[in-house]
Design an enzyme around this catalytic site. Sequence first.
Site, short mmCIF file in Angstrom:
data_model
loop_
_atom_site.label_atom_id
_atom_site.label_comp_id
_atom_site.label_asym_id
_atom_site.label_seq_id
_atom_site.Cartn_x
_atom_site.Cartn_y
_atom_site.Cartn_z
N SER A 6 -7.80 2.76 -1.75
CA SER A 6 -6.52 2.04 -1.61
C SER A 6 -5.28 2.89 -1.88
CB SER A 6 -6.50 0.81 -2.53
OG SER A 6 -7.33 -0.19 -2.00
N LYS A 59 -2.65 2.65 0.77
CA LYS A 59 -1.59 1.64 0.88
C LYS A 59 -0.21 2.20 0.53
CE LYS A 59 -4.65 -2.32 0.11
NZ LYS A 59 -5.90 -1.87 -0.53
N SER A 64 -3.20 -4.88 -4.77
CA SER A 64 -3.80 -4.05 -3.73
C SER A 64 -4.34 -4.89 -2.58
CB SER A 64 -4.92 -3.17 -4.32
OG SER A 64 -5.19 -2.06 -3.49
N LYS A 119 -0.40 3.97 -7.76
CA LYS A 119 -1.38 3.17 -7.02
C LYS A 119 -2.79 3.48 -7.45
CE LYS A 119 -2.44 0.10 -3.99
NZ LYS A 119 -3.64 -0.20 -4.84
#
Length: 278
Positions: free
Chosen positions: A58, A61, A117, A225
Amino acid sequence: MRIRHVVPAGLFALVTGLAAPAHADTPAVHGQAAILLDATSGQVLFSKEAGERMPIASLTKTMTAYVVLKTAKPTDVVRIDSADVAYAEDGGGTTADLRAGDRLTVGELLYGLMLPSGADAAHALARTYGPGVGGFVTKMNATARELGMNDTAYVNADGLPMPGGDGYSTARDQAVLAARALAVPLIKQTAATRLHSLDATAQHRSYSWRNTNRLLGTPGAVGLKTGFTRAAGYCLAFAGETNGRRLVGVLLDESVSSRRFTTAEELLEWGLSVRSLQ
């Protein structure tokens, strides 16, 4: 008015052109790859297999948010489609629990993208601003080339495994992206938020999203993140700042979820204590 993405000139050249200095007191890093750099100067402070191509889960993202804000206004409205919801549920990804038919602004969706997320938020944004997910992924890869991220390939907007093969990147490339993304005020604000709630309106129902980044709350931490898949292991793009100095780092393929946060904290403390390269 569109958001301008302003960063120090020559950042990527510095990141790729300098080796990390050796320090006996460097914190132990158990992940397969890692990097820590000074985002202001681009100087590399720590590097471990930073050029190795690996899945990044992720962390993908962050590029999704960055590409969206190259053209979209935070006040633009996106309608959530049933396909967005189904994509996250069928793919087994983490979600923002979006509901089909709701209308949220791009700014609101960024919180759903970055905090829990949400693969559903990623799909909605990519579908809208590709146009189409395929078109959006093309934009992601074009942006990676523009940033000098030549060891990066995206296959979707969320980092979920794909039947035809996962995307990949490197700790070094993701650190370049982290520095660029944090120069966008809305991304920095979103990534640094621990809890974000939306009251129900005529456009959407209520939402409450908690950030998966357990590093937040540590003095100076500002993001960025988390990520996890079986192939990628536990990943973290992180950043901290003090006295006008910002450090960014990336950890890839850590085997213990909690250890990526303690390692990031130790690296930030260590990095802020050592002198930058001259």
